[in-house]
Design a protein around this motif. Structure first.
Motif, PDB file in Angstrom:
ATOM      1  N   THR A 154       0.835  -1.205   0.000  1.00  0.00           N
ATOM      2  CA  THR A 154       0.000   0.000   0.000  1.00  0.00           C
ATOM      3  C   THR A 154       0.868   1.254   0.000  1.00  0.00           C
ATOM      4  N   GLU A 155       1.931   1.234   0.799  1.00  0.00           N
ATOM      5  CA  GLU A 155       2.835   2.397   0.825  1.00  0.00           C
ATOM      6  C   GLU A 155       3.490   2.622  -0.541  1.00  0.00           C
ATOM      7  N   HIS A 176       0.913   4.134  -2.842  1.00  0.00           N
ATOM      8  CA  HIS A 176       0.671   5.520  -2.465  1.00  0.00           C
ATOM      9  C   HIS A 176       1.803   6.414  -2.971  1.00  0.00           C
ATOM     10  N   LYS A 177       3.028   5.987  -2.761  1.00  0.00           N
ATOM     11  CA  LYS A 177       4.169   6.784  -3.238  1.00  0.00           C
ATOM     12  C   LYS A 177       4.130   6.927  -4.757  1.00  0.00           C
TER      13      LYS A 177
END
Length: 98
Positions: free
Chosen positions: A74-75, A78-79
């Motif tokens: 998820t990170e 998102h990035k």
């Protein structure tokens, strides 16, 4: 440090006849057998509970690993979205200024 040990109380010999002593001995042996059986049952139950807890612990560790992987993914997404949006904004600003 030595711990004093309790001494077993002995009954006076004249209080019991031979039959009373044999009956008391038989009753004591019966009680010992019952207590040993109960102890064995408790040990089996304890072992079962420990196995169940170890299984829960393994499941918990696996869930934590899975959640960390999902969080990392998820990170990363998102990035990437932030980078893509920044590029889109930069592009829009350059097109508008031309």
């Amino acid at each position: 440090m030595e711990v004093p040990q309790k001494r077993a109380r002995t009954c006076p010999a004249d209080d019991y006849t031979e039959d009373d002593g044999a009956a008391a001995s038989t009753a004591a042996q019966q009680q010992i057998a019952e207590l040993r059986a109960e102890l064995a049952k408790c040990k089996r139950e304890h072992d079962r509970v420990v196995r169940d807890l170890n299984g829960c612990k393994r499941e918990h560790r696996q869930l934590v690993r899975d959640l960390k992987k999902a969080n990392n993914a998820t990170e990363r997404r998102h990035k990437q979205m932030v980078r893509d949006q920044n590029r889109a904004i930069e592009w829009a600003l350059t097109v508008k200024s031309i």
